[in-house]
Structures are given as C-alpha cells and as structure tokens.
Design an enzyme around this catalytic site. Structure first.
Site, PDB file in Angstrom:
ATOM      1  N   HIS A 230       0.819  -1.222   0.000  1.00  0.00           N
ATOM      2  CA  HIS A 230       0.000   0.000   0.000  1.00  0.00           C
ATOM      3  C   HIS A 230       0.851   1.271   0.000  1.00  0.00           C
ATOM      4  O   HIS A 230       0.464   2.279  -0.572  1.00  0.00           O
ATOM      5  CB  HIS A 230      -0.997  -0.001   1.174  1.00  0.00           C
ATOM      6  CG  HIS A 230      -0.363   0.035   2.528  1.00  0.00           C
ATOM      7  ND1 HIS A 230       0.073  -1.100   3.162  1.00  0.00           N
ATOM      8  CD2 HIS A 230      -0.107   1.057   3.376  1.00  0.00           C
ATOM      9  CE1 HIS A 230       0.569  -0.769   4.352  1.00  0.00           C
ATOM     10  NE2 HIS A 230       0.475   0.534   4.506  1.00  0.00           N
ATOM     11  N   LYS A 234       6.116   5.364  -1.273  1.00  0.00           N
ATOM     12  CA  LYS A 234       7.028   6.098  -0.378  1.00  0.00           C
ATOM     13  C   LYS A 234       8.480   5.937  -0.808  1.00  0.00           C
ATOM     14  O   LYS A 234       9.341   6.724  -0.429  1.00  0.00           O
ATOM     15  CB  LYS A 234       6.864   5.589   1.062  1.00  0.00           C
ATOM     16  CG  LYS A 234       5.632   6.139   1.746  1.00  0.00           C
ATOM     17  CD  LYS A 234       5.611   5.677   3.194  1.00  0.00           C
ATOM     18  CE  LYS A 234       4.404   6.225   3.937  1.00  0.00           C
ATOM     19  NZ  LYS A 234       4.312   5.629   5.289  1.00  0.00           N
ATOM     20  N   ASP A 336      -4.529  -0.181   8.180  1.00  0.00           N
ATOM     21  CA  ASP A 336      -3.328   0.668   8.243  1.00  0.00           C
ATOM     22  C   ASP A 336      -3.391   1.601   9.454  1.00  0.00           C
ATOM     23  O   ASP A 336      -2.443   1.707  10.231  1.00  0.00           O
ATOM     24  CB  ASP A 336      -3.263   1.474   6.926  1.00  0.00           C
ATOM     25  CG  ASP A 336      -1.932   2.163   6.733  1.00  0.00           C
ATOM     26  OD1 ASP A 336      -0.924   1.675   7.266  1.00  0.00           O
ATOM     27  OD2 ASP A 336      -1.911   3.180   6.017  1.00  0.00           O
TER      28      ASP A 336
HETATM   29 FE   LIG Z   1       0.130   5.587   2.854  1.00  0.00          FE
HETATM   30 FE   LIG Z   2       0.991   1.886   6.107  1.00  0.00          FE
END
Ligand SMILES: [Fe+2]
Ligand SMILES: [Fe+2]
Length: 403
Positions: A230, A234, A336
C-alpha cells in the site's frame, strides 16, 4: 472344476526384489465363462505360456465384477452369452467406470453371430474370438491386449507425473511471487520501520476483515498478498521530506501525499496509465475500471492509490467518498490506521487496544466505511491475536506461517 472365482496356485504376486533383480509385477488375466469345462480348457491352453501371468477364473459376470473391484486386471476374456448377466453386461459395467474403462476385454462369440460381434465392438470390446477357441488365436489376442494395456498404463502414469510437475512448479512460482512481493514491501518499509513488520500486520488484518465481510476466496487471497504494497510509493519520496523531523510545510505535505499516485503508477505503469496521470489529475473512472491487466497488480494499484481516501470524501488523493472508493482500499485504510494506533511511531506512543478501538469507533462513517468497521469489530479476537503474534514472533516465522 470351477465353483466360483478361483486363482491357480504358485504364481507370483506383486513386483518383488529377488537376488538383485527386479521382478516385474505379473499381468493379471481374468477368464469368465458359465461353463466350467471351457474354463478348464482355457487354463490348459495358456498354462505352458503363462510365465509372468497371474490367471483368475470365474463362472459369471457378476462374480467377475466382484473380482474386478478387488484386483487391477490387465485383460479380461469373457463369454458373450451367459445365463443372467452376460458378457455384454460385463462390458458395459466396465465401460461405465473410470477405473475399469481401459481394461481390454476379449469377448468369446459363436462363429455365425455377426450382429453380436458388431454390437460387442460398438460397446468397446477390444477384440473378439470365435468359439471353438484356437490356442494360437487366444494367445495372440491376449498378448496384443496386454501390450495395449501396458501402453495405456504408461501413458496414464506419464500424465500423472506431468500433472504433478506442473502442480509443484506452480506452487513454487506462487511461493516465490508472494515472497518477492512481501520482501519488496518490506524494503520500502525499511525507511521508517526497520522491522518491516507494519506491512505484514496490515496484510493479516486486511485478510481477517475481508473474511469478516464475506468476500470471495480470490479477493481474500489477493488482498492478503497485495496490501503490503500500500505504501510502495514512499520509495520515491525525497529524504528531505520523508525524513524531516517536525511538521511539514503545505508543499512538503503535497509531496508526501503523492506517494499514493506514485505507488499506483509504479505498479500499473503502462502507456494507458501514464496518459491517465496527465494534467491536474487523471480519470479515476478509467483508472479503476476493468482492463486486461493482471488482477493481482490491479488490486495492488487500487490499494496504493486509495488507502488514504476517506468514507466521507475528505481523504486524498481523489477525495472519493463511500462506495466510490474500492472495497480493498477501504479495508486497508482501516487496517493501516489501526496498526498505526496500536504501535509506537516517532510522533506518538503506542495506544492501548481500548483507546485505539475508541478512536476507530468515532471514525466509523467519517474516515472509515461503517460496514468495514463492523467486520473489523466482529473479528477483534483474531485481530488481537495477530497483533500479539507479531509482538512475540520473529518476522520470518510469520512469513512461513502465512498460509
Ligand atoms: Fe500511505
Ligand atoms: Fe501503512
């Protein structure tokens, strides 16, 4: 005299090891005739040539089927005409069963019965023999039938071996795919979580929620495998923003939030996808719509893109609301945030389970899909045991026990 199913004595059983040489399993032959004198004659005919054969005799078709259920025969010789169940009944019964369909059957018929012979061949008889029986004909037909059966058995064994190979290769491939996906997710997570366990926990939580929602087994499997990706976007976030202590400027926040679109693009990069990202956004209808890509990659990209969307439409990057957000994104959003609440982060201590559940409850219908919240709550015992397992268990053990 044959009163029922009988077997001559002194003949080898299954394949055995004798004096350093492998002895092949004997070929098993069954002879069926209602007339014992015919069976006597058949036995005398083949006895001098029966090395490596194991012979069985019986007086009727029903008795023959009883034997067939217990012994794997390589060929059957049966009289066509018998009182009660006859040779045709035996032939049909053998043909009706997957296990016995390939046993060669030689039917014994009278010389002047052409219609009977045609019927026998149409019903699957391997060969026909005229009565009175000629020894050379009998031996020749039997040897042909045994060769046919041996070829069929060899082919069947080869097919089974191929199927096993394919199954093993497929499993090995699936295992390596799963391993690569999780290691990739873990690599991304190293930037802010050296254990990489956050993405694993999200996978387990997401799977539990999906099961609670009654999603299909395929969906459950796919979300389990793809949810660790997910935050893959990043990986492209610049250190000056990603590692900056303290609060972010609005511009830095915009950069950080772009990890959703970057991740989705990373996963689904193709000419069409790039086109969808042009301008000040992209056509989400088209992006989330059906294409011909791998469903696994499609789900991973939907999760990467949509895991910060909120049920009430205040999330990012699309500001999607309600069911416009894909279900998998709604599930991962909750998993999350739950994991962020119950674990320590640079900007907060780990909250207790009670406090975390309280926060989630206030966000049902705002941040989170109420239905997903209900499924999560219904699975809270399993969720809690996952959390505890990860506290106590090294990463690699969790991976090995993943399935
Ligand atoms: Fe995220
Ligand atoms: Fe995460």
């Amino acid at each position: 005299m044959y009163t029922n199913c009988t077997e001559p004595t002194g003949i080898l059983g299954l394949a055995s090891w004798t004096g350093g040489a492998v002895v092949a399993a004997p070929k098993r032959l069954l002879f069926v005739d209602d007339d014992p004198s015919i069976l006597d004659m058949l036995e005398r005919m083949i006895a001098p040539h029966a090395a490596g054969w194991q012979t069985f005799f019986c007086l009727g078709a029903e008795e023959a089927m009883t034997m067939v259920e217990q012994v794997d025969f390589d060929a059957i010789v049966s009289d066509a005409r018998m009182p009660g169940r006859d040779g045709f009944w035996l032939l049909k019964t053998l043909q009706d069963s997957e296990r016995t369909r390939n046993i060669p059957v030689i039917l014994l018929t009278g010389d002047c019965e052409p219609s009977l012979k045609r019927q026998a061949l149409e019903m699957g008889a391997t060969d026909l023999l005229n009565k009175p029986i000629c020894r050379e004909d009998l031996l020749g037909r039997l040897r042909s039938a045994l060769r046919l059966k041996a070829s069929q058995d060899e082919l069947a064994a080869h097919i089974i071996s191929l199927e096993n190979n394919v199954r093993e290769r497929t499993q090995a491939l699936e295992t390596s795919h799963r391993e690569i996906v999780w290691r990739l997710a873990k690599a991304c997570e190293y930037r802010d979580d050296e254990t990489g366990q956050h993405v694993m926990r999200v996978a387990f939580y997401s799977r539990a929620i999906a099961v609670g929602l009654g999603m299909s087994p395929d969906f459950v499997e796919e979300i389990f495998l793809t949810s660790p990706l997910h935050d893959i976007g990043k990986i492209a976030m610049p250190d000056r923003v990603f590692l900056k202590p303290g609060s972010l400027t609005p511009e830095e926040m915009r950069v950080m939030r772009s990890h959703c679109e970057v991740g989705a693009r990373l996963l689904l990069e193709r000419p069409q996808a790039l086109a969808l990202f042009h301008g000040d956004g992209f056509d989400r209808e088209e992006f989330f719509g059906d294409g011909d890509e791998n469903p696994f990659i499609k789900m991973a990209s939907r999760i990467a893109l949509g895991h910060h969307e909120k049920w009430d439409g205040t999330g990012y990057p699309g500001g999607l609301a309600g069911r416009a957000i894909p279900m998998e994104s709604r599930i991962v959003a909750l998993a999350d945030v739950f994991d962020a609440l119950v674990t320590e982060r640079p900007y907060k201590p780990a909250f207790s389970l009670e406090k975390s559940l309280g926060i989630l409850a206030t966000e049902a219908g705002h941040h989170f899909d109420p239905e997903v919240c209900s499924a999560f709550n219904a699975k809270i015992d399993e969720i809690e045991s996952i959390r505890r397992r990860f506290l106590e268990t090294p990463y690699h053990v969790c991976i090995e026990n993943a399935r």
